[in-house]
Design a protein around this motif. Sequence first.
Motif, mmCIF file in Angstrom:
data_model
loop_
_atom_site.group_PDB
_atom_site.id
_atom_site.type_symbol
_atom_site.label_atom_id
_atom_site.label_comp_id
_atom_site.label_asym_id
_atom_site.label_seq_id
_atom_site.Cartn_x
_atom_site.Cartn_y
_atom_site.Cartn_z
ATOM 1 N N ASP A 80 -69.708 23.637 49.938
ATOM 2 C CA ASP A 80 -69.032 22.685 49.045
ATOM 3 C C ASP A 80 -68.083 21.748 49.795
ATOM 4 O O ASP A 80 -67.512 20.837 49.188
ATOM 5 N N TRP A 120 -75.997 18.278 47.026
ATOM 6 C CA TRP A 120 -74.994 18.257 45.953
ATOM 7 C C TRP A 120 -75.562 17.634 44.674
ATOM 8 O O TRP A 120 -75.280 18.086 43.578
ATOM 9 N N GLU A 125 -73.554 20.969 38.692
ATOM 10 C CA GLU A 125 -72.212 20.360 38.639
ATOM 11 C C GLU A 125 -72.124 19.097 39.499
ATOM 12 O O GLU A 125 -71.091 18.410 39.499
ATOM 13 N N TYR A 127 -71.320 16.460 42.169
ATOM 14 C CA TYR A 127 -70.278 16.305 43.193
ATOM 15 C C TYR A 127 -68.943 16.957 42.816
ATOM 16 O O TYR A 127 -67.993 16.917 43.608
ATOM 17 N N GLU A 128 -68.857 17.550 41.645
ATOM 18 C CA GLU A 128 -67.614 18.197 41.187
ATOM 19 C C GLU A 128 -67.153 19.255 42.200
ATOM 20 O O GLU A 128 -67.934 20.149 42.568
ATOM 21 N N GLY A 129 -65.924 19.159 42.666
ATOM 22 C CA GLY A 129 -65.369 20.161 43.593
ATOM 23 C C GLY A 129 -65.877 20.045 45.029
ATOM 24 O O GLY A 129 -65.615 20.916 45.847
ATOM 25 N N LYS A 130 -66.604 18.992 45.342
ATOM 26 C CA LYS A 130 -67.145 18.842 46.702
ATOM 27 C C LYS A 130 -66.257 17.888 47.515
ATOM 28 O O LYS A 130 -65.489 17.112 46.968
#
Length: 379
Positions: A80, A120, A125, A127-130
Amino acid sequence: MEFKRNIIITGGAGFIGSHVVRLFVNKYPEYRIINLDKLTYAGNLANLKDVEDKENYAFVKADICDYETVKELMEKYNIDGIIHLAAESHVDRSIKDPFTFARTNVIGTLTLLQAAKEYWESLPEGYEGKRFYHISTDEVYGALELTNPEGIESPFTTKASSEHHHAYGTEFFTEETKYNPHSPYSASKASSDHFVRAFHDTYGMPTIVTNCSNNYGPYQFPEKLIPLFINNIRHRKPLPVYGKGENVRDWLYVEDHARAIDLIFHKGKIADTYNIGGFNEWKNIDIIKVVIKTVDRLLGRKEGEDMDLITYVTDRKGHDMRYAIDSRKLQRELGWEPSLQFEEGIEKTVRWYLDNQAWMDNVTSGDYQMYYDEMYKNR
Ligand code: NAD
Ligand code: DAU
């Protein structure tokens, strides 16, 4: 074991990368750190001896230009975050062999970006949290003029400001400074920075770019000014000073850079750029004199007796005159500033190289390149 985050650090066997890997592995046992490094001449796994057996650390020997391998790794470890330091980093080598710099620094960065994008975007999800964090250099901004060759009081103070507190001009690189690279190295880094920003603007990838000044400290390959000169002084070999030694660089202790990377990886604003610098300009010739005196003193020689090793040689082609970073944005927004005064940092650095002569001898003899075969091949 489930890890809270899975992060690839590229170039982790190099100088700055090894400090970043060490910091992350020790500080975040809940993160898994994958060190992806091709082990070029600049990669040395002995730099990471103290963390190589940790549960949350893994080393993968691979080329960042190898799309399939990078993509497989992303999937295998559910990556991530990427902190991208792998690069060809030496200006003199780029002048002799620009193609290698274009391949690694431009195509390699693009390969990582594309593999991260494909992976990703395939997740529910997205790109969330990447995070894709690209480590770049102040050299992309070009060169500043030496308008005050004798030095003036620097307008910037930090708690680490030293007695030598000079600026050699009135202009500084800010995050708004136009890119104007001169060497094949800086041109390749500038190009990679543009690709990173393009992946944010085109695909919405959460990217961050930082541009840092000259780093110094333990584990730097002895082709760069400070470790090369420390080793030469020790062996009483000539010190090749390019041109008149008037060029100015802004020096930052490498662990302070690693601390900034940690902070920005976690707290930096997506799509933003931060300049990182030491608020610490020195002319090469002045820094060389400090290094000579420090080595002499620590070796029990008469302080300054090795000054006659200074040898002026033909200047580097296209040699940038002055780099000076204004890193007040990082100071203001995230509260970072250098922690070490240059005098303390250089003393620590010289002491480290003198105490770790075996490391230096392994690097200069080429033996360090066997370390991977000895330690990893049969794991
Ligand atoms: P370094 O030359 O010491 O290390 C580079 C590392 O990248 C090595 O371990 C090498 O094996 C690895 N590498 C090279 N090509 C690779 C490839 N194709 N695939 C995988 N790994 C590869 O470099 P450094 O001085 O630690 O610099 C690290 C990063 O920081 C670079 O991106 C550089 O541009 C940037 N930077 C350096 C400084 C500095 O003063 N050294 C300052 C600002 C920014
Ligand atoms: O500014 C950040 C950059 O700093 C990084 O992006 C580069 O990866 C890193 O290598 C460094 O680049 P420099 O070219 O400034 O570093 P180097 O140590 O090669 O040289 C520092 C200064 O010393 C420079 O003005 C050239 C000079 N020099 C260097 C060497 C190796 C000499 O006079 N003699 C030498 O033998």
